[in-house]
Scaffold this active site. Structure first.
Site, short mmCIF file in Angstrom:
data_model
loop_
_atom_site.label_atom_id
_atom_site.label_comp_id
_atom_site.label_asym_id
_atom_site.label_seq_id
_atom_site.Cartn_x
_atom_site.Cartn_y
_atom_site.Cartn_z
N GLU A 1 29.93 -22.58 17.43
CA GLU A 1 28.63 -23.07 17.89
C GLU A 1 27.53 -22.04 17.65
OE1 GLU A 1 28.73 -26.14 18.68
OE2 GLU A 1 26.69 -26.48 19.44
N HIS B 1 27.75 -25.01 10.99
CA HIS B 1 29.21 -25.15 11.13
C HIS B 1 29.88 -25.13 9.75
CE1 HIS B 1 29.50 -25.92 15.40
NE2 HIS B 1 28.74 -27.01 15.38
N HIS C 1 21.97 -28.10 11.92
CA HIS C 1 23.00 -27.66 12.87
C HIS C 1 24.39 -27.74 12.23
CE1 HIS C 1 24.64 -27.32 17.08
NE2 HIS C 1 25.66 -27.99 16.53
N GLU C 2 24.72 -28.90 11.68
CA GLU C 2 26.07 -29.09 11.11
C GLU C 2 26.25 -28.21 9.87
OE1 GLU C 2 28.16 -30.52 12.92
OE2 GLU C 2 26.78 -31.57 14.28
#
Lengths: 493, 493
Positions: B292, B266, B262-263
């Site tokens: 997001e 980003h 997930h990160e």
């Protein structure tokens, strides 16, 4: 009322907040930052430095400082005002163009030096160093005009407020006179001793665990600081969050551990600075020499003392799964051997490296020595001080240090000032508390640190350098204590 | 000539240099800083924030922006000027006293909440939240006056420029209509499947090694970033030095790994922002929802896809010395179960948590819902959306999130906007490159990232949010793609 003083105090608190990020940026760059971050970081650091410089040179400061001097101030506030004045004077000493020119020349010189040193390339290095030296002389002239000091003294004053080269000549004279013979005698004495090397490898995780345990033993507050790794050990951060580093080798562990003990001395000074003056100029460490006195007190006076080695030998053995004796560790800690490289030097020969550099700096500044003649000067000094000929070996001679490539003249004496302060502080402490060896054996280290905290750490920059040492030891700095310490430790005298 | 524009550009570059330290300070505080450093850090951060705010509200900016608008600017420069104007308008929207009052109330509310939540203490929490809400309403009124938007829309606009609550109502309507039934059908389908839990423990060092290998697989540039540990995972740092974090549990490894994936989404967005506009407002990420969308594209569209799980199963087994099958991992990755806690929710039930909060925020802002009535509102929405009664369970109800304690209303919709953007981007990408599953199986991930880089990352804030999505996908945002994705993945439709 003290309105002007209060406004100044608030302003300097704000400056310290920006300096907080400057310290964080430096630490992070050395320990955490990936290579790709360097361009963005250096741009941001330059803007931050410019902003801080702007705050220290704000045009209203001079008037406010004059007005504050007429206000009713406590003694602490007066000391703080004196240090504010000093900070403003330092910041205003140089025209911006000169600062920029020096930064540029130093950057070019240092960058090229990293390769040139590897290749012993004196001819390539010389013009860059000449360019830096020309700007250093210009800097010294500007500072001399602002302070009324001699050019070289203004450079010394940046790092050791109050010291002069005449005073250093006096303090260094006994070292210069006695060290060469003392080194010969120590060498003769040690020649009869022989011990096998300590067998490695020594796992880095175990070395780190030893380091942390020693830091705890030395009273380092891990709630207010960290231990990390960097290619050059240093102590950074801010007083409430002091961050020290070391570097490890699997082949050898004494270097990393002595490094940790050394930096812990710096760190406890920073952690012990007066809380009430945090962020204020008078709340900062007094000088480079005093800072170094704390690290060298920890490393040399305390860390290499027989009682301390006795105490830490079981800790070292426990983590390394070894059974070294304290005598073995002492043996390897205390070898004295003249060598080419300052940073590798032992406690006894180290001051010779500084005496040489001090003489060179004085002569470079007054024009009696040119950069072109530096290698010959170096070799002749190394011969007379340490019996080493360095002809043609520029890389391990006058090209070995980073300081001059950066145009930082006046810094080197701090190292030996620190060693002398440390020996003198120990003598004064022992007058009051008894022999350090006894204090260590009786688990009374807290009293040792308490004494340093009272006399040095908590004093910040409230007193001048000489006044601080006089108050702590009853006299001004003298080189005799270091000589006595070396004779006692290495000759049993 | 474009003198005013150039002066503005230089000013915003300087702002970005100060923001560099704000990002570094945040990251360091979450990952490295010892507890004792927090007071010094928060003082320094406050001064820095004030300085940045001062730079964004400098009185000359408005005139320069007007003057720059008459200069001959490229399309990129015009976009940058538009974003400068937006940044200045946002910074000027609130009077300093209101900012300070809100900061103070939020600090008090959040601090007390950390204990109150543990004790399910709604009565203690309520007055603090009421105080914060009153100031949020004041904030919204000020912003509404400055922008001409409705109060709640001004809060949405802080995080998702261009979005309105009317538009969100439209986009969210199909989700609200279809999700409860969809969840029931997925639950029925999954009820027939049974697999044993994955047996731990899973050493943290192995999990970290897996994380680093997945980051490399996902194209993360370790020369321009780091992976560390913090109690709440986040992606911070600056575009050239992007720092992400995760947290580990020895009992369970999927959480840490999905967190890293997930990160990394980003992070790649940040690493891929347009270099030519670095430090400029138009060079920043477009919005929270778009940000997001990248993390959820990585985590949900890519990371939880069967082909990707097939690809990483051997990596996981190699580091953990296990022999899990891809089917086992898929089974445990894809359980759908309505629950109380938003951050623990699966992909299918997650939007329900957001729909509830969006309705609550609208009603809190227009005054139709009071803080006192919030728990009942919460329970009734949880019942209708997820079939869960939360009466009396404040801790796992309306007291579970930090956002409102900080007065951050308008942020929650970003999470589901991100999920919807991600599904829509995948559909558009598949039109051009073919099915994502095939791209993964054919080791064509570089094309996937290249597509995102071209259409999203390298666009920064050059286009408006809607324009960006239209250019990338050929249409405005629609909730249908997320619904289709969920039906395909969880119902095989």
């Amino acid at each position: 009322m003290s309105n002007h003083y209060l406004a100044l105090k608030q302003h300097f608190t704000q400056i310290s907040h920006f300096e907080h990020f400057s310290a964080l940026g430096d630490w992070d760059q050395a320990t955490m930052m990936p290579m790709g971050g360097s361009e963005g970081r250096s741009d941001a650091m330059a803007t931050l430095a410019g902003h801080i410089h702007g705050m220290k040179t704000a045009s209203w400061l001079a008037d406010f400082i004059d007005a504050a001097a007429t206000e009713s101030l406590t003694a602490l506030e007066q000391a703080n005002l004196r240090e504010m004045k000093r900070a403003v004077m330092q910041a205003n000493a140089l025209p911006t163009e000169l600062v920029e020119a020096k930064t540029k020349a130093a950057y070019r010189c240092e960058n090229a030096w990293r390769e040139q040193r590897k290749h012993n390339d004196w001819q390539g290095f010389k013009p860059n160093l000449e360019a830096v030296m020309a700007l250093v002389r210009e800097e010294a002239a500007h500072r001399a005009a602002a302070t009324g000091l001699s050019p070289y003294d203004t450079l010394l004053d940046k790092f050791e407020p109050g010291i002069t080269s005449a005073r250093l000549d006096d303090i260094f004279r006994p070292l210069r006179g006695e060290l060469p013979d003392l080194i010969r005698r120590v060498r003769d004495r040690q020649a009869s001793e022989q011990m096998a090397p300590l067998e490695g490898p020594f796992p880095i995780a175990a070395q780190e665990a030893i380091g942390r345990e020693l830091m705890q033993l030395l009273g380092f507050d891990f709630n207010q600081g960290r231990l990390d790794v960097s290619s050059h050990p240093f102590c950074g951060g801010v007083p409430g969050d002091v961050r020290l580093t070391t570097r490890y080798s699997e082949q050898e562990f004494a270097g990393a551990l002595l490094g940790v003990i050394h930096e812990t001395g710096h760190a406890r000074y920073e952690q012990g600075l007066p809380l009430a003056l945090r962020g204020q100029p008078a709340g900062a460490a007094r000088s480079m020499g005093i800072h170094e006195s704390q690290s060298l007190f920890f490393e040399m006076q305390l860390g290499e003392s027989p009682a301390f080695i006795d105490k830490i030998t079981p800790i070292i053995n426990r983590h390394l799964h070894k059974s070294f004796s304290a005598a073995e560790l002492t043996y390897h800690y205390s070898r004295v051997k003249p060598g080419l490289i300052r940073v590798d030097a032992d406690e006894v020969t180290y001051p010779c490296h500084i005496l040489l550099r001090f003489e060179a700096e004085k002569a470079l500044l007054d024009g009696s020595l040119s950069v072109a003649d530096l290698p010959d000067f170096w070799s002749s000094q190394m011969s007379s001080l340490l019996g080493i000929n360095t002809d043609g070996d520029y890389r391990n001679g006058c090209m070995q240090d980073i300081h001059w490539t950066l145009g930082e003249l006046g810094y080197f004496p701090s190292y030996t000032l620190g060693a002398m302060y440390a020996a003198q502080l120990r003598a004064a402490m022992e007058q009051q508390l008894g022999p350090l060896e006894e204090l260590i054996r009786q688990n009374r280290l807290a009293e040792v640190f308490g004494w340093l905290e009272t006399h040095i750490w908590s004093q910040g920059s409230i007193k001048g350098t000489d006044q601080l040492i006089q108050a702590a030891t009853g006299e001004s700095l003298s080189g005799q204590y270091l000589l006595s310490h070396l004779k006692r430790r290495y000759l049993g005298e």
